[in-house]
Write a protein that holds these residues in place. Structure first.
Motif, short mmCIF file in Angstrom:
data_model
loop_
_atom_site.label_atom_id
_atom_site.label_comp_id
_atom_site.label_asym_id
_atom_site.label_seq_id
_atom_site.Cartn_x
_atom_site.Cartn_y
_atom_site.Cartn_z
N UNK A 174 31.20 20.24 82.38
CA UNK A 174 31.29 19.03 81.58
C UNK A 174 29.93 18.60 81.05
N UNK A 175 28.92 18.68 81.92
CA UNK A 175 27.55 18.34 81.49
C UNK A 175 27.09 19.28 80.38
N UNK A 199 39.88 14.00 77.94
CA UNK A 199 38.69 13.83 77.11
C UNK A 199 38.57 14.96 76.11
N UNK A 200 37.64 14.80 75.19
CA UNK A 200 37.39 15.84 74.20
C UNK A 200 36.96 17.13 74.87
N UNK A 201 36.12 17.04 75.90
CA UNK A 201 35.62 18.25 76.54
C UNK A 201 36.75 18.98 77.26
N UNK A 202 37.67 18.23 77.88
CA UNK A 202 38.81 18.88 78.54
C UNK A 202 39.69 19.60 77.53
N UNK A 203 39.90 18.94 76.38
CA UNK A 203 40.74 19.56 75.34
C UNK A 203 40.09 20.84 74.82
N UNK A 204 38.76 20.82 74.71
CA UNK A 204 38.07 22.01 74.20
C UNK A 204 38.19 23.16 75.19
N UNK A 205 38.06 22.86 76.49
CA UNK A 205 38.19 23.91 77.49
C UNK A 205 39.62 24.48 77.49
N UNK A 206 40.62 23.61 77.27
CA UNK A 206 42.00 24.11 77.23
C UNK A 206 42.22 25.01 76.02
N UNK A 207 41.59 24.66 74.88
CA UNK A 207 41.73 25.51 73.70
C UNK A 207 41.14 26.89 73.95
N UNK A 208 40.00 26.92 74.69
CA UNK A 208 39.39 28.22 75.00
C UNK A 208 40.31 29.05 75.88
N UNK A 209 40.96 28.39 76.86
CA UNK A 209 41.87 29.12 77.74
C UNK A 209 43.07 29.67 76.96
N UNK A 210 43.60 28.84 76.03
CA UNK A 210 44.76 29.29 75.26
C UNK A 210 44.40 30.46 74.35
N UNK A 211 43.17 30.42 73.79
CA UNK A 211 42.73 31.52 72.93
C UNK A 211 42.60 32.81 73.74
N UNK A 212 42.06 32.69 74.96
CA UNK A 212 41.91 33.88 75.79
C UNK A 212 43.28 34.44 76.19
N UNK A 213 44.27 33.55 76.36
CA UNK A 213 45.62 34.03 76.71
C UNK A 213 46.26 34.76 75.56
N UNK A 270 25.89 12.53 80.88
CA UNK A 270 27.03 13.15 80.20
C UNK A 270 28.33 12.90 80.95
N UNK A 271 28.28 12.94 82.29
CA UNK A 271 29.48 12.69 83.08
C UNK A 271 29.95 11.25 82.93
N UNK A 272 29.01 10.31 82.89
CA UNK A 272 29.38 8.91 82.68
C UNK A 272 30.05 8.73 81.33
N UNK A 273 29.46 9.32 80.29
CA UNK A 273 30.06 9.22 78.96
C UNK A 273 31.42 9.87 78.88
N UNK A 274 31.59 11.01 79.55
CA UNK A 274 32.89 11.69 79.55
C UNK A 274 33.94 10.84 80.26
N UNK A 290 14.41 7.72 91.11
CA UNK A 290 15.84 7.91 91.40
C UNK A 290 16.69 7.41 90.24
N UNK A 291 16.34 6.24 89.69
CA UNK A 291 17.12 5.68 88.58
C UNK A 291 17.06 6.59 87.35
N UNK A 292 15.84 7.00 86.99
CA UNK A 292 15.70 7.86 85.81
C UNK A 292 16.37 9.22 86.03
N UNK A 293 16.20 9.79 87.22
CA UNK A 293 16.79 11.09 87.48
C UNK A 293 18.31 11.06 87.51
N UNK A 294 18.88 10.00 88.05
CA UNK A 294 20.34 9.92 88.13
C UNK A 294 20.97 9.80 86.74
N UNK A 295 20.38 8.96 85.88
CA UNK A 295 20.93 8.84 84.52
C UNK A 295 20.71 10.13 83.75
N UNK A 296 19.57 10.77 83.97
CA UNK A 296 19.30 12.04 83.30
C UNK A 296 20.34 13.09 83.67
N UNK A 297 20.71 13.15 84.94
CA UNK A 297 21.66 14.17 85.40
C UNK A 297 23.10 13.78 85.14
#
Length: 583
Positions: A315-316, A264-278, A97-101, A87-94
Motif C-alpha cells: 500500500x505504501x 480504496x483506489x490502491x485495493x482496486x488497482x491490485x485487484x485489476x492486476x490479479x484479474x489480468x494475471x488470471x 500513505x497508509x493514513x491517506x489510504x 518519532x513524530x517526523x519518522x512516523x508520519x514519513x513512514x
C-alpha cells in the motif's frame, strides 16, 4: 456560468469546478443581509471554521506545551524533545500513505469522528500521565530503579505521536476533502475557505501558545496539563457535534462512489492486476491450476502478521507511485522543498537571533508582525487568483518569495554577520555550540561550569510559541552592528507574504487536480514529503550548530527554496503549454 473539467476525476466521472461568478444584484444582497447572516451562522462553512479553530487552537497549545513539558521532565535537557521530534517526523514519513489510504476507503463521517476521538483522547490521557509524573516525580524515580520514569516518558511520547498521526488524518479529511465538497467544486468558494482556514491557523499559532504559556508560568505545569485536558474534552464534544451537523446538511459528503466505501483506489488497482494475471493464464488451464494450488500452499505457510505487513508495504509503495503520477507532482514536491529552511520563526532562527543581541520582548513583537505578514499573504492569494488565475498566482508568489529572501542572503555578508568559515576546522569543532571558543563573535557566552543546565530556573524564562527566551540572562558582548540581523528578519517577515500565498496555491492545485479516489493517499504522501524535508533542515542544524555557521545554513536554505520554486515553474510551464499542444 462556465464550467471547466480540467480538474479531478471521480470514479471515471469528471468533477467540474465552477468559476466564481456572482449573479445576485447589490439591491437583493442588501435586503437579504440579516437573513443571509443567520443562514451563514447555521451553514456548513461557519461550522467548519469554528470546528477548525477549536482543533487548531488545541493543536498549537499541545505542540508548544509538550515540548516544554519534556524539557522540564528531563532536567532542562533537550534529549526527550529531540527524540519526540524524531518519532513524530519518522512516523508520519513512514505512515503517511497508509493514513491517506485509510481516509480514502472509509466513509467521511467515520474518518472524521475516529480521527477526532483518537486525537483528543490521546492528548487527554497524555495530560493525565504528565500530571501524575509532575506531582509524584520523586516517588516515581525510586520505583524499579528509575525504570518507571522511562516507562512514563515512553508512554508520553507514544501517546503524543498517536495524537499527531490522528491530527494528520483529520487535516487530510477536513481541509483536503470536506472543504472541496462543501464548496460544491466552486473555485472561488474553495479559495475563500482555504484562505480563511489559513488565517485562523496564523492567529491561533500566535495566541494559543501565549495563552497556555501564561497558565504554565503563572501557575504550574500541573495546572497547564489540566488546562489542556479540559480544553480537549470540551473541544471533542463541540467538534463532534459540529462535524456531525455538517455531514447531515451537506448530502454530497455521504455520496462517495459506492466502490470507494469499502475499497480504496490502491485495493482496486491490485485487484485489476490479479484479474489480468488470471486472464493471461487461461490458455494453460492445467498448469494454472497446479501453480495456483502451489501458490495457496506457499501463502498458508506465511504467518498472518507477515502477510499483513507485506500488504501494508504494498500500500505504501502504491501510494508513493500514485503521488508520482499526479500532474501536480512537481508543484507538491516544490512545496515540500520549502520545508528545508532555517528562515522561519522556529526555535533555530529565534535562538540565533537571541545570540545576536535581540531581546525576548522584541522577538515576540517580530513574531506578531510575521503573523500579520502571513495574513496579508492569504489576502494576496485571493486577489491574485481572481485577477491572474491559480497557476499564475503561484508564479507571482514564488517570485515575491525569492525576491524577499535576497535580503536574507545579503544579511550573511552584511556588517555584524557572525559567519566565520574557519570554525569548520576540526580543531575548533570541539567547542560546544561554538559559544566558548576563540572564534566567538557577537554571541552570548555561557557562564558557569560544564554541569550548568541548558536552561535556567523556570522563574527566569519566558515561554513563547517556538522558543524559550531568557528574561534575566547574563549580558554578553553586544554585536558590532545590527545591520545583518535587521536584514535577516526583514527578509524573513516580508517573505511570509509570498510564502503563504504560494502555499495556498499549491494546496488548491492539489484539491482541484487529484481525483477523489486518490485524494487521501496522495495528500498523505505529501505530508510525508513535508516531514522528510523538515527532518533535513534539522540535520543541517545538527551538522553546523554554531552561530558562526548560520550564514551557511541560510545559503543552503535559499538553495532548497529556489529548487522548490523552480519545480513549480516547470509545472506551470507544462500546464501553460498543454492548450497549445492540444490545438
Amino acid at each position: 456560468m462556465s464550467l471547466r473539467t480540467e480538474g479531478a476525476q471521480c470514479g471515471g466521472v469528471a468533477v467540474e469546478f465552477d468559476d466564481d461568478n456572482d449573479r445576485d444584484s447589490p439591491v437583493i444582497k442588501a435586503r437579504n443581509i440579516p437573513q443571509s447572516a443567520l443562514i451563514y451562522l447555521k451553514g456548513p462553512k461557519f461550522l467548519i471554521y469554528v470546528s477548525g479553530a477549536l482543533s487548531m487552537w488545541g493543536d498549537r497549545m499541545w505542540h508548544f506545551a509538550i515540548s516544554v513539558f519534556l524539557i522540564e521532565l528531563y532536567g532542562h535537557n533537550l534529549l526527550l524533545t529531540g527524540i519526540f521530534g524524531l518519532v513524530v517526523a519518522g512516523s508520519v514519513l513512514l505512515l503517511g500513505a497508509l493514513i491517506g489510504d485509510w481516509v480514502d476507503r472509509n466513509p467521511r463521517n467515520k474518518v472524521a469522528h475516529a480521527s477526532l476521538f483518537i486525537q483528543n483522547i490521546s492528548v487527554t490521557i497524555c495530560s493525565i500521565v504528565l500530571m501524575l509524573v509532575f506531582s509524584y516525580k520523586k516517588w516515581i524515580e525510586e520505583i524499579w530503579d528509575g525504570w518507571l520514569t522511562v516507562v512514563c516518558y515512553t508512554v508520553v511520547i507514544v501517546l503524543a505521536d498517536l495524537a499527531n498521526l490522528a491530527s494528520t488524518a483529520l487535516t487530510i479529511a477536513i481541509q483536503r476533502d470536506w472543504i472541496v465538497v462543501i464548496t460544491g467544486y466552486n473555485r472561488g468558494h474553495l479559495a475563500g475557505m482555504n484562505a480563511t482556514m489559513r488565517r485562523i491557523d496564523q492567529v491561533t499559532n500566535i495566541l494559543a501558545p501565549l495563552a497556555v504559556g501564561q497558565v504554565m508560568t503563572l501557575a504550574s505545569n500541573v495546572v497547564g496539563c489540566g488546562f489542556i485536558l479540559g480544553w480537549n474534552l470540551v473541544s471533542l464534544i463541540v467538534e463532534f457535534i459540529f462535524l456531525s451537523r455538517v455531514y447531515r446538511i451537506v448530502p454530497a459528503l455521504s455520496a462517495k462512489p459506492p466502490a470507494m466505501e469499502h475499497q480504496s483506489y490502491l485495493e482496486k488497482k491490485r485487484e485489476r492486476k490479479r484479474s489480468q494475471s488470471r486472464t493471461s493464464a487461461c490458455p494453460a488451464a492445467a498448469i494454472s491450476e497446479e501453480s495456483t494450488s502451489l501458490h495457496l500452499q506457499e501463502i498458508s505457510r506465511i504467518p498472518v502478521c507477515l502477510h499483513r505487513l507485506r500488504g501494508l508495504l504494498s500500500t505504501c509503495q502504491e501510494g508513493w507511485r500514485a503521488y508520482y503520477r499526479q500532474p501536480v507532482f512537481f508543484a507538491g514536491l516544490g512545496l515540500a522543498f520549502l520545508y528545508t529552511t532555517v528562515l522561519g520563526f522556529d526555535c533555530i532562527t529565534t535562538g540565533y537571533a537571541y545570540t545576536q543581541g535581540i531581546s525576548g520582548s522584541l522577538l515576540s513583537i517580530l513574531m506578531g508582525v510575521s503573523a500579520v505578514a502571513g495574513l496579508l499573504g492569504t489576502v494576496l492569494f485571493t486577489k491574485l487568483r481572481k485577477a491572474c488565475g491559480l497557476v499564475n498566482t503561484g508564479v507571482i508568489s514564488s517570485a515575491l518569495h525569492l525576491v524577499c529572501l535576497l535580503l536574507c542572503l545579503w544579511s550573511v555578508f552584511a556588517p555584524g554577520s557572525p559567519m566565520d568559515l574557519s570554525i569548520l576546522n576540526i580543531g575548533n569543532a570541539s567547542d560546544v555550540g561554538g559559544m566558548t571558543g576563540g572564534h566567538q563573535r557577537h554571541g552570548y557566552p555561557l557562564r558557569g561550569g560544564s554541569n550548568q543546565p541548558l536552561l535556567p530556573d523556570r522563574s527566569s524564562i519566558h515561554w513563547t510559541n517556538n522558543t524559550v527566551l531568557f528574561e534575566n540572562a547574563p549580558a554578553g558582548t553586544e554585536p558590532e552592528s545590527y545591520v545583518s540581523i535587521i536584514l535577516l528578519f526583514l527578509g524573513v517577515i516580508t517573505a511570509r507574504v509570498g510564502l503563504w500565498s504560494f502555499d495556498l496555491t499549491v494546496t488548491q492545485l492539489l484539491q482541484e487536480t487529484i481525483s477523489e479516489s486518490e485524494r487521501g493517499v496522495v495528500n498523505g504522501v505529501q505530508s510525508s514529503m513535508n516531514y522528510l524535508m523538515d527532518l533535513l533542515h534539522f540535520i543541517m542544524v545538527i551538522s553546523a550548530p554554531q552561530p558562526q555557521h548560520f550564514g551557511i545554513l541560510v545559503i543552503i536554505s535559499i538553495l532548497f527554496i529556489f529548487t522548490g520554486h523552480t519545480m513549480y515553474f516547470l509545472y506551470a510551464r507544462k500546464i501553460k503549454r498543454k492548450p497549445r499542444t492540444n490545438t
